[in-house]
Design an enzyme around this catalytic site. Structure first.
Site, PDB file in Angstrom:
ATOM      1  N   HIS A  58      16.449 -51.048  19.219  1.00 47.19           N
ATOM      2  CA  HIS A  58      16.341 -52.118  18.208  1.00 47.19           C
ATOM      3  C   HIS A  58      15.117 -52.979  18.502  1.00 47.19           C
ATOM      4  O   HIS A  58      15.095 -53.757  19.465  1.00 47.19           O
ATOM      5  CB  HIS A  58      17.600 -52.994  18.191  1.00 47.19           C
ATOM      6  CG  HIS A  58      17.598 -53.956  17.043  1.00 47.19           C
ATOM      7  ND1 HIS A  58      18.532 -53.912  16.036  1.00 47.19           N
ATOM      8  CD2 HIS A  58      16.766 -54.984  16.718  1.00 47.19           C
ATOM      9  CE1 HIS A  58      18.279 -54.862  15.146  1.00 47.19           C
ATOM     10  NE2 HIS A  58      17.212 -55.535  15.554  1.00 47.19           N
ATOM     11  N   HIS A  60      11.270 -54.884  16.573  1.00 46.63           N
ATOM     12  CA  HIS A  60      10.509 -55.253  15.365  1.00 46.63           C
ATOM     13  C   HIS A  60       9.023 -55.134  15.697  1.00 46.63           C
ATOM     14  O   HIS A  60       8.381 -56.110  16.088  1.00 46.63           O
ATOM     15  CB  HIS A  60      10.868 -56.676  14.925  1.00 46.63           C
ATOM     16  CG  HIS A  60      12.268 -56.783  14.428  1.00 46.63           C
ATOM     17  ND1 HIS A  60      12.597 -56.733  13.090  1.00 46.63           N
ATOM     18  CD2 HIS A  60      13.441 -56.889  15.094  1.00 46.63           C
ATOM     19  CE1 HIS A  60      13.917 -56.823  12.946  1.00 46.63           C
ATOM     20  NE2 HIS A  60      14.442 -56.925  14.161  1.00 46.63           N
ATOM     21  N   GLN A 153      14.119 -57.628   5.084  1.00 49.75           N
ATOM     22  CA  GLN A 153      14.281 -58.896   5.820  1.00 49.75           C
ATOM     23  C   GLN A 153      14.808 -60.038   4.946  1.00 49.75           C
ATOM     24  O   GLN A 153      15.603 -60.858   5.393  1.00 49.75           O
ATOM     25  CB  GLN A 153      12.917 -59.302   6.412  1.00 49.75           C
ATOM     26  CG  GLN A 153      12.859 -60.671   7.046  1.00 49.75           C
ATOM     27  CD  GLN A 153      13.100 -60.647   8.535  1.00 49.75           C
ATOM     28  OE1 GLN A 153      12.411 -59.962   9.282  1.00 49.75           O
ATOM     29  NE2 GLN A 153      14.093 -61.384   8.985  1.00 49.75           N
ATOM     30  N   HIS A 211      21.221 -55.001  10.462  1.00 52.75           N
ATOM     31  CA  HIS A 211      21.472 -56.304  11.066  1.00 52.75           C
ATOM     32  C   HIS A 211      22.769 -56.780  10.423  1.00 52.75           C
ATOM     33  O   HIS A 211      22.809 -56.985   9.205  1.00 52.75           O
ATOM     34  CB  HIS A 211      20.347 -57.269  10.734  1.00 52.75           C
ATOM     35  CG  HIS A 211      19.070 -57.010  11.471  1.00 52.75           C
ATOM     36  ND1 HIS A 211      18.355 -55.846  11.331  1.00 52.75           N
ATOM     37  CD2 HIS A 211      18.400 -57.772  12.374  1.00 52.75           C
ATOM     38  CE1 HIS A 211      17.281 -55.907  12.113  1.00 52.75           C
ATOM     39  NE2 HIS A 211      17.278 -57.061  12.758  1.00 52.75           N
ATOM     40  N   GLU A 214      24.874 -61.289  11.956  1.00 51.99           N
ATOM     41  CA  GLU A 214      24.111 -61.966  13.018  1.00 51.99           C
ATOM     42  C   GLU A 214      24.156 -63.469  12.760  1.00 51.99           C
ATOM     43  O   GLU A 214      23.202 -64.081  12.289  1.00 51.99           O
ATOM     44  CB  GLU A 214      22.662 -61.475  13.083  1.00 51.99           C
ATOM     45  CG  GLU A 214      21.946 -62.001  14.332  1.00 51.99           C
ATOM     46  CD  GLU A 214      20.485 -61.634  14.407  1.00 51.99           C
ATOM     47  OE1 GLU A 214      19.977 -60.980  13.492  1.00 51.99           O
ATOM     48  OE2 GLU A 214      19.845 -62.028  15.412  1.00 51.99           O
ATOM     49  N   ASP A 310      14.890 -56.174  20.562  1.00 50.70           N
ATOM     50  CA  ASP A 310      14.658 -56.943  19.337  1.00 50.70           C
ATOM     51  C   ASP A 310      13.228 -57.460  19.224  1.00 50.70           C
ATOM     52  O   ASP A 310      12.538 -57.126  18.276  1.00 50.70           O
ATOM     53  CB  ASP A 310      15.667 -58.099  19.216  1.00 50.70           C
ATOM     54  CG  ASP A 310      15.956 -58.476  17.763  1.00 50.70           C
ATOM     55  OD1 ASP A 310      15.583 -57.703  16.860  1.00 50.70           O
ATOM     56  OD2 ASP A 310      16.560 -59.531  17.529  1.00 50.70           O
ATOM     57  N   TRP A 316       9.854 -65.121  16.495  1.00 49.87           N
ATOM     58  CA  TRP A 316      11.224 -65.517  16.819  1.00 49.87           C
ATOM     59  C   TRP A 316      11.474 -65.661  18.312  1.00 49.87           C
ATOM     60  O   TRP A 316      12.404 -66.315  18.739  1.00 49.87           O
ATOM     61  CB  TRP A 316      12.208 -64.477  16.262  1.00 49.87           C
ATOM     62  CG  TRP A 316      12.077 -64.356  14.779  1.00 49.87           C
ATOM     63  CD1 TRP A 316      12.667 -65.166  13.841  1.00 49.87           C
ATOM     64  CD2 TRP A 316      11.297 -63.403  14.049  1.00 49.87           C
ATOM     65  NE1 TRP A 316      12.288 -64.767  12.592  1.00 49.87           N
ATOM     66  CE2 TRP A 316      11.459 -63.695  12.680  1.00 49.87           C
ATOM     67  CE3 TRP A 316      10.476 -62.328  14.421  1.00 49.87           C
ATOM     68  CZ2 TRP A 316      10.831 -62.951  11.680  1.00 49.87           C
ATOM     69  CZ3 TRP A 316       9.856 -61.599  13.429  1.00 49.87           C
ATOM     70  CH2 TRP A 316      10.032 -61.905  12.080  1.00 49.87           C
TER      71      TRP A 316
HETATM   72 FE   FE2 Z   1      16.515 -57.443  14.774  1.00 48.20          FE
END
Ligand code: FE2
Length: 437
Positions: A58, A60, A153, A211, A214, A310, A316
Site C-alpha cells: 500500500h 502512493h 481520491q 481505502h 479510514e 502508505d 500527508w
Molecule cells: Fe493510502
C-alpha cells in the site's frame, strides 16, 4: 552444474541455520545444508538472515518525495495535507512525477523492497499520475514489481468525472480497482460506490483494493459492504480492505459479527501503522484512540493481514525511509504484538502476507521460485525488526542489484572489545517456526 549464484551459511526465516541457496536462470534451484558446486558468484551469509524481499502492498507513488512542493505541511495535519495535494496536483508534470517515483524506487530497492502496490489518483482529467506511473512500471520492471491501483481520491461518486477517469485508467493498463467509500457524501453513496467498483472489477477480472473506513467513526460500515459484495460477485481472495481504522472504534458486539464476515469473504486486511498512528484520534482529547485496526483478532479469525507503508515524504506524511521493518516495528508496538509468536508474525506481515495481498507468483524461499531475496544483518526475523536490520545484499532473479556495507562500530573504550556488530546482540535462543517440509 555450474550455478549463477550460491549463498552459503544462511539462516532462514523458518529457523533453519547453515543453509545454502543455489540459483540458476533467475530461479532458486536448490536449498540444502551443503551444496558442493561451482558458481559464478558466491555470497557467504556468515549466519545472517536470508529472507524473501520485503513487500509494500500500500503506497502512493504519485505523491512521494514531494514534501516541500509547493510548500511544507507546517501543521502536520491531514487537512493541510489534503489542501497541499490539491495545490500540487494541477501544477505537477508527468516528468516530475516520474522523476520522483524513479528516485523513490531506487531507495525502495536499496531497502530490500521487491514489490510495491501503489495507488494512483485518477481524479485528474489529464491522468498525469497514471501516465507517469505506467511508464515507471515499465522502466523498473527488471528490478521491482509495481502494481497500480486506480484510486478515486475525491470519491468516485462525489467527483463528477472520477468514474469515467477510472475507466480510462483501467483501459490504459492500471492493474487494480480502488475506492474510498468513507469519503463519499453519505453512507449510502459509500455503499453504492463499493457496489459499482466491485462490479467493474468483476467484469474486467481485476483485483480490488479500497481505502475503507479510514476514520475514527465507530458507525462506518463500508468494510461490511465490501465483504458482502465480494461474496455476491465471487471475488473471494482478490479483494483488500486498506486501513480499516474505524474497526478500532467500533462496538465490540458488532465486530464479533463483522470479523467472521470478513473471513468468510476471503478479504485481505491491510493496516498502515505509520500513517494511521499519526493521523487517527485527532478529534480526541484524552484518552486518544490509536486508530489501528484489530490485527490479532482478524488474523486469528483466518484473515490474511499485511502491513503497508502508505506514504514517504509527501503532503500527508513528512517522514519515512522506505523501510518495511520500520512499518513492522510500529505495527508491533501499536498492536501490542509483543509475544514471541506475534513479533515473529509481524515479519510475515511485511513479507509473505503482503505478497499474498498482491497476488505475487513465484515468491518465497523455495526451489522453483524466482531468485529474489535479501540478506539482512540480523540473526532471525524478530531481531531483523528490532534492528530494522541493514540490507547487506539485495538479489533479483539471481543477480545482486544492491549492496550495503555491514553496520559496525569501532569502539575506543578501556578493557572492552574494539568493535561492535549490533546483530550480535540477539538472544541465544532464536525465534523459530517449524521448518517447511
Ligand atoms: Fe493510502
Amino acid at each position: 552444474m555450474r550455478f549463477d549464484l550460491i549463498v552459503t551459511n544462511a539462516s532462514l526465516p523458518n529457523g533453519q541455520t547453515g543453509m545454502s541457496v543455489a540459483c540458476k536462470g533467475g530461479k532458486i534451484t536448490e536449498i540444502a545444508r551443503c551444496i558442493d558446486a561451482e558458481a559464478q558468484e558466491v555470497i557467504d551469509a556468515q549466519g545472517y538472515l536470508l529472507s524473501p524481499p520485503l513487500i509494500d502492498p500500500h503506497f502512493h507513488m504519485d505523491a512521494t518525495l514531494s514534501l516541500g512542493t509547493p510548500r511544507m505541511n507546517v501543521s502536520g495535519t491531514l487537512l493541510e495535507g489534503i489542501a497541499l495535494w490539491g495545490e500540487l496536483k494541477p501544477v505537477q508534470s508527468v516528468e516530475q512525477i516520474m522523476e520522483r517515483a524513479l528516485r523513490y524506487c531506487d531507495l525502495a530497492v536499496s531497502m530490500g523492497i521487491g514489490a510495491i502496490r501503489t495507488h494512483v489518483d485518477i481524479c485528474d482529467d489529464e491522468l498525469k499520475g497514471v501516465d507517469a506511473l505506467l511508464e515507471v512500471r515499465r522502466k523498473v520492471a527488471p528490478y521491482l514489481d509495481l502494481q497500480l491501483v486506480a484510486f478515486p481520491q475525491d470519491g468516485v461518486l462525489r467527483d463528477p468525472s472520477a468514474l469515467e477517469n477510472l475507466t480510462r485508467a483501467l483501459d490504459r493498463g492500471v492493474d487494480v480497482v480502488g475506492g474510498i467509500p468513507h469519503f463519499e457524501r453519505t453512507m449510502q453513496d459509500g455503499a453504492q460506490s463499493v457496489r459499482i467498483l466491485c462490479e467493474i472489477a468483476e467484469k474486467r477480472g481485476l483485483m480490488v483494493d479500497m481505502h475503507c473506513d479510514e476514520s475514527d467513526d465507530p458507525h462506518s460500515r463500508h468494510v461490511e459492504t465490501l465483504a458482502s459484495e465480494t461474496m455476491r460477485l465471487g471475488l473471494q481472495g482478490r479483494v483488500t480492505g486498506s486501513h480499516l481504522t474505524s474497526m478500532h472504534s467500533m462496538d465490540n458486539y458488532y465486530v464479533s459479527k463483522l470479523i467472521p464476515l470478513i473471513a468468510e469473504a476471503g478479504l485481505h486486511a491491510l493496516p498502515n501503522p505509520l500513517i494511521n498512528i499519526m493521523l487517527q484520534g485527532r478529534h480526541d482529547t484524552y484518552p486518544k484512540r490509536r486508530g489501528q485496526t484489530r490485527i490479532p483478532e482478524l488474523r486469528d479469525a483466518g484473515v490474511n493481514v499485511g502491513f503497508g507503508q502508505d506514504c514517504v515524504m509527501d503532503p500527508w506524511y513528512s517522514l519515512g525511509t522506505a523501510d518495511m521493518l520500520d512499518v513492522a516495528l510500529m505495527g508491533l508496538h501499536v498492536g501490542q504484538l509483543s509475544s514471541r509468536a506475534d513479533m515473529r508474525w509481524c515479519f510475515d506481515a511485511v513479507t509473505e502476507n503482503s505478497a499474498r495481498i498482491m497476488g505475487l507468483e513465484n515468491y518465497g524461499l523455495k526451489a522453483g521460485s524466482d531468485a529474489n531475496f535479501i540478506l539482512l544483518q540480523a540473526q532471525d526475523p524478530i531481531d531483523a525488526i528490532r534492528l530494522r536490520a541493514n540490507r547487506l545484499y539485495v538479489v533479483r532473479r539471481g543477480r545482486i542489484i544492491a549492496r550495503n556495507s555491514p553496520r559496525a562500530c569501532t569502539l575506543h573504550l578501556p578493557n572492552r572489545p574494539d568493535s561492535l556488530d549490533p546483530a550480535q546482540y540477539a538472544p541465544k535462543t532464536v525465534a523459530t517456526r517449524p521448518a517447511a517440509s
